[in-house]
Design a protein around this motif. Structure first.
Motif, PDB file in Angstrom:
ATOM      1  N   THR A  61      59.580   1.455 -13.690  1.00  0.00           N
ATOM      2  CA  THR A  61      59.952   1.932 -12.354  1.00  0.00           C
ATOM      3  C   THR A  61      59.731   3.431 -12.243  1.00  0.00           C
ATOM      4  O   THR A  61      59.236   3.929 -11.218  1.00  0.00           O
ATOM      5  CB  THR A  61      61.428   1.592 -12.060  1.00  0.00           C
ATOM      6  N   VAL A  62      60.083   4.160 -13.284  1.00  0.00           N
ATOM      7  CA  VAL A  62      59.865   5.614 -13.292  1.00  0.00           C
ATOM      8  C   VAL A  62      58.374   5.918 -13.161  1.00  0.00           C
ATOM      9  O   VAL A  62      57.970   6.799 -12.400  1.00  0.00           O
ATOM     10  CB  VAL A  62      60.429   6.245 -14.581  1.00  0.00           C
ATOM     11  N   ALA A  63      57.546   5.183 -13.889  1.00  0.00           N
ATOM     12  CA  ALA A  63      56.096   5.394 -13.834  1.00  0.00           C
ATOM     13  C   ALA A  63      55.556   5.114 -12.446  1.00  0.00           C
ATOM     14  O   ALA A  63      54.699   5.845 -11.939  1.00  0.00           O
ATOM     15  CB  ALA A  63      55.407   4.505 -14.866  1.00  0.00           C
ATOM     16  N   ARG A  64      56.050   4.070 -11.795  1.00  0.00           N
ATOM     17  CA  ARG A  64      55.611   3.750 -10.436  1.00  0.00           C
ATOM     18  C   ARG A  64      56.010   4.845  -9.463  1.00  0.00           C
ATOM     19  O   ARG A  64      55.210   5.278  -8.635  1.00  0.00           O
ATOM     20  CB  ARG A  64      56.230   2.415 -10.000  1.00  0.00           C
ATOM     21  N   ASP A  65      57.251   5.316  -9.561  1.00  0.00           N
ATOM     22  CA  ASP A  65      57.716   6.380  -8.669  1.00  0.00           C
ATOM     23  C   ASP A  65      56.943   7.679  -8.910  1.00  0.00           C
ATOM     24  O   ASP A  65      56.568   8.387  -7.973  1.00  0.00           O
ATOM     25  CB  ASP A  65      59.212   6.627  -8.878  1.00  0.00           C
ATOM     26  N   PHE A  66      56.710   7.978 -10.182  1.00  0.00           N
ATOM     27  CA  PHE A  66      56.001   9.207 -10.531  1.00  0.00           C
ATOM     28  C   PHE A  66      54.571   9.191 -10.001  1.00  0.00           C
ATOM     29  O   PHE A  66      54.027  10.240  -9.624  1.00  0.00           O
ATOM     30  CB  PHE A  66      55.999   9.385 -12.049  1.00  0.00           C
ATOM     31  N   ALA A  67      53.948   8.030  -9.967  1.00  0.00           N
ATOM     32  CA  ALA A  67      52.581   7.927  -9.452  1.00  0.00           C
ATOM     33  C   ALA A  67      52.502   8.399  -8.003  1.00  0.00           C
ATOM     34  O   ALA A  67      51.535   9.064  -7.603  1.00  0.00           O
ATOM     35  CB  ALA A  67      52.088   6.489  -9.570  1.00  0.00           C
ATOM     36  N   ALA A  68      53.518   8.078  -7.218  1.00  0.00           N
ATOM     37  CA  ALA A  68      53.538   8.524  -5.820  1.00  0.00           C
ATOM     38  C   ALA A  68      53.719  10.038  -5.738  1.00  0.00           C
ATOM     39  O   ALA A  68      53.062  10.718  -4.941  1.00  0.00           O
ATOM     40  CB  ALA A  68      54.647   7.805  -5.063  1.00  0.00           C
ATOM     41  N   LEU A  69      54.619  10.580  -6.554  1.00  0.00           N
ATOM     42  CA  LEU A  69      54.846  12.022  -6.563  1.00  0.00           C
ATOM     43  C   LEU A  69      53.583  12.768  -6.981  1.00  0.00           C
ATOM     44  O   LEU A  69      53.196  13.777  -6.374  1.00  0.00           O
ATOM     45  CB  LEU A  69      55.992  12.360  -7.510  1.00  0.00           C
ATOM     46  N   ARG A  70      52.915  12.262  -8.000  1.00  0.00           N
ATOM     47  CA  ARG A  70      51.683  12.891  -8.478  1.00  0.00           C
ATOM     48  C   ARG A  70      50.607  12.874  -7.394  1.00  0.00           C
ATOM     49  O   ARG A  70      49.929  13.886  -7.172  1.00  0.00           O
ATOM     50  CB  ARG A  70      51.184  12.164  -9.724  1.00  0.00           C
ATOM     51  N   ALA A  71      50.443  11.728  -6.726  1.00  0.00           N
ATOM     52  CA  ALA A  71      49.435  11.635  -5.669  1.00  0.00           C
ATOM     53  C   ALA A  71      49.734  12.613  -4.541  1.00  0.00           C
ATOM     54  O   ALA A  71      48.822  13.252  -3.985  1.00  0.00           O
ATOM     55  CB  ALA A  71      49.375  10.206  -5.137  1.00  0.00           C
ATOM     56  N   MET A  72      51.008  12.745  -4.191  1.00  0.00           N
ATOM     57  CA  MET A  72      51.380  13.650  -3.103  1.00  0.00           C
ATOM     58  C   MET A  72      51.089  15.105  -3.463  1.00  0.00           C
ATOM     59  O   MET A  72      50.559  15.877  -2.655  1.00  0.00           O
ATOM     60  CB  MET A  72      52.864  13.481  -2.768  1.00  0.00           C
ATOM     61  N   LEU A  73      51.419  15.513  -4.683  1.00  0.00           N
ATOM     62  CA  LEU A  73      51.199  16.897  -5.088  1.00  0.00           C
ATOM     63  C   LEU A  73      49.719  17.184  -5.320  1.00  0.00           C
ATOM     64  O   LEU A  73      49.244  18.287  -5.058  1.00  0.00           O
ATOM     65  CB  LEU A  73      52.024  17.206  -6.336  1.00  0.00           C
ATOM     66  N   ASN A  74      48.966  16.213  -5.795  1.00  0.00           N
ATOM     67  CA  ASN A  74      47.519  16.394  -5.920  1.00  0.00           C
ATOM     68  C   ASN A  74      46.880  16.551  -4.546  1.00  0.00           C
ATOM     69  O   ASN A  74      45.920  17.320  -4.374  1.00  0.00           O
ATOM     70  CB  ASN A  74      46.899  15.212  -6.659  1.00  0.00           C
ATOM     71  N   ALA A  75      47.424  15.835  -3.561  1.00  0.00           N
ATOM     72  CA  ALA A  75      46.909  15.962  -2.196  1.00  0.00           C
ATOM     73  C   ALA A  75      47.191  17.352  -1.632  1.00  0.00           C
ATOM     74  O   ALA A  75      46.417  17.881  -0.830  1.00  0.00           O
ATOM     75  CB  ALA A  75      47.531  14.889  -1.300  1.00  0.00           C
ATOM     76  N   ALA A  76      48.298  17.944  -2.066  1.00  0.00           N
ATOM     77  CA  ALA A  76      48.610  19.309  -1.619  1.00  0.00           C
ATOM     78  C   ALA A  76      47.579  20.301  -2.153  1.00  0.00           C
ATOM     79  O   ALA A  76      47.229  21.284  -1.477  1.00  0.00           O
ATOM     80  CB  ALA A  76      50.019  19.692  -2.083  1.00  0.00           C
TER      81      ALA A  76
END
Length: 314
Positions: A61-76
Protein backbone atom coordinates in the motif's frame (compact mmCIF):
# COMPACT_ATOMS: atom_id res chain seq x y z
CA UNK A 1 2.09 21.70 -2.30
CA UNK A 2 -1.66 21.45 -1.71
CA UNK A 3 -2.39 23.73 -4.67
CA UNK A 4 -0.20 21.73 -7.06
CA UNK A 5 -1.79 18.48 -5.91
CA UNK A 6 -5.26 19.79 -6.77
CA UNK A 7 -4.07 21.08 -10.13
CA UNK A 8 -2.32 17.82 -11.01
CA UNK A 9 -5.29 15.66 -10.04
CA UNK A 10 -7.54 17.79 -12.23
CA UNK A 11 -5.47 17.13 -15.36
CA UNK A 12 -7.65 16.11 -18.32
CA UNK A 13 -7.64 12.80 -20.12
CA UNK A 14 -7.29 10.52 -17.09
CA UNK A 15 -9.65 7.69 -16.19
CA UNK A 16 -11.82 8.37 -13.17
CA UNK A 17 -10.42 5.26 -11.44
CA UNK A 18 -6.86 6.50 -11.98
CA UNK A 19 -7.67 9.93 -10.55
CA UNK A 20 -9.38 8.37 -7.53
CA UNK A 21 -6.40 6.10 -6.88
CA UNK A 22 -3.92 8.98 -7.22
CA UNK A 23 -6.00 11.24 -4.97
CA UNK A 24 -6.06 8.55 -2.29
CA UNK A 25 -2.31 8.01 -2.55
CA UNK A 26 -1.35 11.68 -2.44
CA UNK A 27 -3.89 12.40 0.26
CA UNK A 28 -2.07 10.29 2.83
CA UNK A 29 1.08 12.40 2.44
CA UNK A 30 -0.54 15.85 2.44
CA UNK A 31 -0.81 16.11 6.26
CA UNK A 32 3.00 16.03 6.34
CA UNK A 33 3.85 17.80 3.08
CA UNK A 34 0.78 19.74 2.04
CA UNK A 35 1.63 23.00 3.79
CA UNK A 36 5.16 23.10 2.37
CA UNK A 37 5.98 25.06 -0.77
CA UNK A 38 7.09 22.84 -3.65
CA UNK A 39 10.48 24.53 -3.81
CA UNK A 40 11.39 23.73 -0.20
CA UNK A 41 10.37 20.06 -0.06
CA UNK A 42 13.48 17.92 0.44
CA UNK A 43 14.16 14.18 0.12
CA UNK A 44 14.31 14.10 3.92
CA UNK A 45 10.78 15.53 4.14
CA UNK A 46 9.55 12.89 1.70
CA UNK A 47 11.35 10.09 3.56
CA UNK A 48 9.81 11.14 6.86
CA UNK A 49 6.35 11.17 5.27
CA UNK A 50 6.94 7.70 3.81
CA UNK A 51 8.17 6.39 7.16
CA UNK A 52 5.06 7.74 8.86
CA UNK A 53 2.83 6.08 6.28
CA UNK A 54 4.74 2.81 6.72
CA UNK A 55 3.75 2.71 10.39
CA UNK A 56 0.07 2.50 9.46
CA UNK A 57 -0.06 0.62 6.13
CA UNK A 58 1.25 -2.52 4.48
CA UNK A 59 4.38 -2.22 2.28
CA UNK A 60 2.43 -2.77 -0.94
CA UNK A 61 0.00 0.00 0.00
CA UNK A 62 2.86 2.37 0.81
CA UNK A 63 4.45 1.62 -2.58
CA UNK A 64 1.16 2.31 -4.37
CA UNK A 65 0.65 5.61 -2.54
CA UNK A 66 4.26 6.64 -3.10
CA UNK A 67 3.93 6.04 -6.84
CA UNK A 68 1.27 8.75 -7.01
CA UNK A 69 3.39 11.18 -4.99
CA UNK A 70 6.40 10.52 -7.19
CA UNK A 71 4.40 11.05 -10.39
CA UNK A 72 3.00 14.33 -9.06
CA UNK A 73 6.41 15.72 -8.08
CA UNK A 74 8.01 14.57 -11.34
CA UNK A 75 5.24 16.42 -13.16
CA UNK A 76 6.16 19.55 -11.21
CA UNK A 77 9.68 19.27 -12.66
CA UNK A 78 8.27 18.89 -16.17
CA UNK A 79 6.14 22.00 -15.58
CA UNK A 80 9.26 23.97 -14.51
CA UNK A 81 7.81 24.58 -11.07
CA UNK A 82 10.86 23.04 -9.40
CA UNK A 83 14.30 22.28 -10.75
CA UNK A 84 14.66 18.81 -9.28
CA UNK A 85 12.26 16.32 -7.78
CA UNK A 86 12.70 15.65 -4.04
CA UNK A 87 11.67 12.05 -4.64
CA UNK A 88 15.23 10.71 -4.76
CA UNK A 89 16.76 7.68 -3.04
CA UNK A 90 13.66 7.17 -0.91
CA UNK A 91 13.73 3.92 1.07
CA UNK A 92 10.43 2.09 0.83
CA UNK A 93 9.45 -0.84 3.07
CA UNK A 94 10.33 -4.19 1.53
CA UNK A 95 7.43 -6.01 -0.06
CA UNK A 96 7.33 -9.73 0.63
CA UNK A 97 4.90 -11.25 -1.81
CA UNK A 98 2.92 -14.18 -0.40
CA UNK A 99 3.14 -17.55 -2.09
CA UNK A 100 0.38 -17.71 -4.67
CA UNK A 101 -1.98 -20.65 -4.40
CA UNK A 102 -2.14 -22.72 -7.57
CA UNK A 103 -5.08 -25.04 -8.04
CA UNK A 104 -5.34 -27.94 -10.44
CA UNK A 105 -8.42 -28.92 -12.51
CA UNK A 106 -9.77 -31.29 -9.84
CA UNK A 107 -9.50 -28.60 -7.17
CA UNK A 108 -11.25 -26.09 -9.42
CA UNK A 109 -14.05 -28.62 -9.93
CA UNK A 110 -14.39 -29.07 -6.16
CA UNK A 111 -14.60 -25.31 -5.73
CA UNK A 112 -17.23 -24.94 -8.45
CA UNK A 113 -19.33 -27.72 -6.91
CA UNK A 114 -19.30 -25.92 -3.54
CA UNK A 115 -20.70 -22.70 -5.02
CA UNK A 116 -24.38 -21.82 -5.41
CA UNK A 117 -25.46 -22.85 -8.91
CA UNK A 118 -26.01 -19.21 -9.91
CA UNK A 119 -22.27 -18.49 -9.56
CA UNK A 120 -20.67 -21.72 -10.75
CA UNK A 121 -20.11 -20.69 -14.37
CA UNK A 122 -18.71 -17.32 -13.28
CA UNK A 123 -15.92 -18.96 -11.28
CA UNK A 124 -15.35 -21.65 -13.91
CA UNK A 125 -14.88 -19.00 -16.60
CA UNK A 126 -12.47 -16.97 -14.47
CA UNK A 127 -10.54 -20.04 -13.33
CA UNK A 128 -9.98 -21.36 -16.84
CA UNK A 129 -9.63 -18.17 -18.91
CA UNK A 130 -7.89 -16.05 -16.27
CA UNK A 131 -10.24 -13.08 -16.51
CA UNK A 132 -9.94 -10.41 -13.83
CA UNK A 133 -12.96 -9.63 -11.67
CA UNK A 134 -13.76 -6.36 -13.46
CA UNK A 135 -13.58 -8.20 -16.81
CA UNK A 136 -15.66 -11.30 -16.13
CA UNK A 137 -18.55 -9.44 -14.46
CA UNK A 138 -18.69 -7.07 -17.46
CA UNK A 139 -19.08 -9.82 -20.07
CA UNK A 140 -22.16 -9.40 -22.24
CA UNK A 141 -24.02 -12.00 -24.28
CA UNK A 142 -22.57 -10.59 -27.49
CA UNK A 143 -19.02 -10.96 -26.13
CA UNK A 144 -19.24 -14.74 -26.49
CA UNK A 145 -19.18 -16.19 -30.01
CA UNK A 146 -20.77 -19.59 -29.51
CA UNK A 147 -19.99 -20.72 -33.05
CA UNK A 148 -16.32 -19.78 -33.10
CA UNK A 149 -15.96 -20.43 -29.36
CA UNK A 150 -14.30 -17.16 -28.48
CA UNK A 151 -14.69 -14.76 -25.56
CA UNK A 152 -14.04 -11.03 -25.99
CA UNK A 153 -13.16 -8.59 -23.21
CA UNK A 154 -14.59 -5.36 -24.61
CA UNK A 155 -15.52 -3.49 -21.41
CA UNK A 156 -14.90 -3.53 -17.69
CA UNK A 157 -16.76 -2.68 -14.50
CA UNK A 158 -15.40 0.24 -12.50
CA UNK A 159 -16.25 0.68 -8.82
CA UNK A 160 -15.61 4.12 -7.31
CA UNK A 161 -16.75 5.22 -3.87
CA UNK A 162 -19.31 2.42 -3.79
CA UNK A 163 -20.77 3.24 -7.22
CA UNK A 164 -20.57 0.83 -10.15
CA UNK A 165 -20.39 1.69 -13.81
CA UNK A 166 -19.47 -0.10 -17.02
CA UNK A 167 -16.69 1.51 -19.06
CA UNK A 168 -15.62 0.56 -22.62
CA UNK A 169 -11.96 0.38 -21.68
CA UNK A 170 -9.48 -1.59 -19.63
CA UNK A 171 -6.64 -0.61 -17.35
CA UNK A 172 -4.39 -0.96 -20.39
CA UNK A 173 -4.97 -1.40 -24.10
CA UNK A 174 -3.80 -5.01 -23.90
CA UNK A 175 -6.65 -5.84 -21.53
CA UNK A 176 -9.18 -5.49 -24.36
CA UNK A 177 -8.80 -8.77 -26.22
CA UNK A 178 -10.42 -11.80 -27.82
CA UNK A 179 -9.36 -15.32 -26.93
CA UNK A 180 -10.34 -18.81 -27.99
CA UNK A 181 -12.12 -20.66 -25.19
CA UNK A 182 -12.33 -24.40 -24.47
CA UNK A 183 -15.59 -25.90 -25.66
CA UNK A 184 -16.64 -26.94 -22.14
CA UNK A 185 -16.42 -23.33 -20.93
CA UNK A 186 -18.49 -22.00 -23.84
CA UNK A 187 -21.04 -24.78 -23.30
CA UNK A 188 -21.24 -23.92 -19.59
CA UNK A 189 -21.94 -20.27 -20.44
CA UNK A 190 -24.66 -21.36 -22.87
CA UNK A 191 -26.33 -23.48 -20.16
CA UNK A 192 -26.01 -20.61 -17.69
CA UNK A 193 -27.80 -18.27 -20.08
CA UNK A 194 -30.45 -20.85 -20.87
CA UNK A 195 -31.29 -21.10 -17.17
CA UNK A 196 -31.55 -17.29 -16.79
CA UNK A 197 -34.97 -15.81 -16.18
CA UNK A 198 -36.60 -13.57 -18.77
CA UNK A 199 -35.28 -12.79 -22.23
CA UNK A 200 -31.79 -11.70 -21.22
CA UNK A 201 -30.23 -14.72 -22.90
CA UNK A 202 -31.36 -13.26 -26.24
CA UNK A 203 -30.34 -9.66 -25.50
CA UNK A 204 -26.81 -9.07 -26.89
CA UNK A 205 -26.21 -6.23 -24.42
CA UNK A 206 -27.29 -8.16 -21.33
CA UNK A 207 -24.63 -9.03 -18.77
CA UNK A 208 -23.94 -12.76 -18.55
CA UNK A 209 -23.10 -12.82 -14.84
CA UNK A 210 -25.28 -10.75 -12.53
CA UNK A 211 -26.33 -10.51 -8.94
CA UNK A 212 -29.46 -12.30 -7.65
CA UNK A 213 -31.53 -9.17 -8.35
CA UNK A 214 -30.13 -8.67 -11.83
CA UNK A 215 -27.62 -5.94 -11.02
CA UNK A 216 -23.87 -5.75 -11.52
CA UNK A 217 -21.99 -8.03 -9.15
CA UNK A 218 -19.88 -6.33 -6.49
CA UNK A 219 -16.44 -7.31 -5.24
CA UNK A 220 -17.85 -8.39 -1.89
CA UNK A 221 -18.77 -11.58 -3.76
CA UNK A 222 -15.28 -12.76 -2.85
CA UNK A 223 -15.87 -12.34 0.87
CA UNK A 224 -19.47 -13.53 1.03
CA UNK A 225 -19.58 -16.31 -1.57
CA UNK A 226 -16.15 -17.39 -2.78
CA UNK A 227 -14.27 -17.53 0.53
CA UNK A 228 -16.73 -19.89 2.30
CA UNK A 229 -16.93 -22.10 -0.79
CA UNK A 230 -13.12 -22.24 -1.02
CA UNK A 231 -12.92 -23.26 2.64
CA UNK A 232 -15.45 -26.05 2.10
CA UNK A 233 -13.41 -27.23 -0.91
CA UNK A 234 -10.22 -27.36 1.14
CA UNK A 235 -8.80 -24.27 -0.57
CA UNK A 236 -8.79 -21.78 2.30
CA UNK A 237 -7.07 -18.55 1.36
CA UNK A 238 -7.96 -18.67 -2.31
CA UNK A 239 -9.12 -15.27 -3.61
CA UNK A 240 -10.84 -14.37 -6.85
CA UNK A 241 -7.60 -12.86 -8.11
CA UNK A 242 -5.98 -16.16 -7.21
CA UNK A 243 -8.10 -17.76 -9.93
CA UNK A 244 -6.30 -15.53 -12.44
CA UNK A 245 -2.92 -16.70 -11.18
CA UNK A 246 -4.09 -20.31 -11.27
CA UNK A 247 -5.32 -19.96 -14.86
CA UNK A 248 -1.96 -18.52 -15.92
CA UNK A 249 -0.12 -21.37 -14.25
CA UNK A 250 -2.33 -23.83 -16.13
CA UNK A 251 -1.11 -22.29 -19.38
CA UNK A 252 2.46 -22.95 -18.20
CA UNK A 253 1.60 -26.57 -17.41
CA UNK A 254 0.18 -27.26 -20.88
CA UNK A 255 3.17 -25.62 -22.58
CA UNK A 256 1.59 -22.47 -24.04
CA UNK A 257 4.14 -20.02 -25.45
CA UNK A 258 4.77 -17.04 -23.09
CA UNK A 259 3.75 -14.52 -25.75
CA UNK A 260 0.41 -16.30 -26.19
CA UNK A 261 -0.01 -16.43 -22.41
CA UNK A 262 0.57 -12.67 -22.11
CA UNK A 263 -1.99 -11.96 -24.84
CA UNK A 264 -4.64 -14.19 -23.28
CA UNK A 265 -4.15 -12.77 -19.79
CA UNK A 266 -4.13 -9.21 -21.13
CA UNK A 267 -0.57 -8.20 -20.25
CA UNK A 268 1.41 -5.81 -22.40
CA UNK A 269 4.64 -7.68 -21.72
CA UNK A 270 5.63 -11.28 -21.17
CA UNK A 271 7.66 -10.28 -18.12
CA UNK A 272 4.59 -9.49 -15.99
CA UNK A 273 2.98 -12.78 -16.95
CA UNK A 274 5.98 -14.93 -16.16
CA UNK A 275 7.36 -13.15 -13.08
CA UNK A 276 4.16 -12.27 -11.26
CA UNK A 277 1.40 -14.61 -12.42
CA UNK A 278 2.86 -17.83 -13.76
CA UNK A 279 3.97 -20.67 -11.51
CA UNK A 280 4.81 -24.16 -12.62
CA UNK A 281 3.03 -26.92 -10.72
CA UNK A 282 4.76 -29.96 -9.23
CA UNK A 283 3.28 -32.08 -12.01
CA UNK A 284 4.79 -29.78 -14.63
CA UNK A 285 8.13 -30.01 -12.85
CA UNK A 286 7.95 -33.80 -12.90
CA UNK A 287 7.07 -33.70 -16.59
CA UNK A 288 10.16 -31.55 -17.22
CA UNK A 289 12.32 -34.17 -15.53
CA UNK A 290 10.70 -36.87 -17.67
CA UNK A 291 11.41 -34.97 -20.87
CA UNK A 292 15.02 -34.37 -19.82
CA UNK A 293 15.37 -38.08 -19.08
CA UNK A 294 14.21 -38.90 -22.60
CA UNK A 295 16.44 -36.28 -24.19
CA UNK A 296 19.70 -37.30 -22.51
CA UNK A 297 19.10 -41.03 -22.06
CA UNK A 298 20.92 -42.13 -25.23
CA UNK A 299 24.01 -40.12 -24.37
CA UNK A 300 24.34 -40.93 -20.70
CA UNK A 301 22.14 -43.76 -19.46
CA UNK A 302 22.84 -46.20 -22.30
CA UNK A 303 26.56 -45.49 -22.17
CA UNK A 304 28.87 -47.81 -20.25
CA UNK A 305 29.32 -46.65 -16.64
CA UNK A 306 32.59 -44.95 -15.89
CA UNK A 307 35.01 -46.63 -13.55
CA UNK A 308 34.64 -45.49 -9.97
CA UNK A 309 37.63 -43.81 -8.28
CA UNK A 310 39.72 -45.95 -5.95
CA UNK A 311 38.09 -46.40 -2.58
CA UNK A 312 34.59 -45.66 -3.82
CA UNK A 313 32.10 -48.50 -3.99
CA UNK A 314 30.66 -49.27 -7.42
Amino acid sequence: MDAWAKSWLARPGKRAATVARDAQGIGVFLPSLGNLALAVVTPRDVQEAVDERSRHAQPATVARDFAALRAMLNAAVDADLIGRSPVRKIALPRIVRPERMTIDPKQLRRLVDELPEHYQTLVLTAGVLGLAWEEVVALRVRDVDFMRRTVTVAQTVEELAGHLRIVPEGKRKARLRTMAAPAFVVDAIARHLASAKGDDAHDPEALIFRGPRGGILRRRFGERILRPAAARAGLSGLTFHGLRHAATSSLVDVGVHPRVMATRIGHGTVRTTMEVYARASDNADQEAAKLLQERFASAFIDAAPAAAPDGVEK
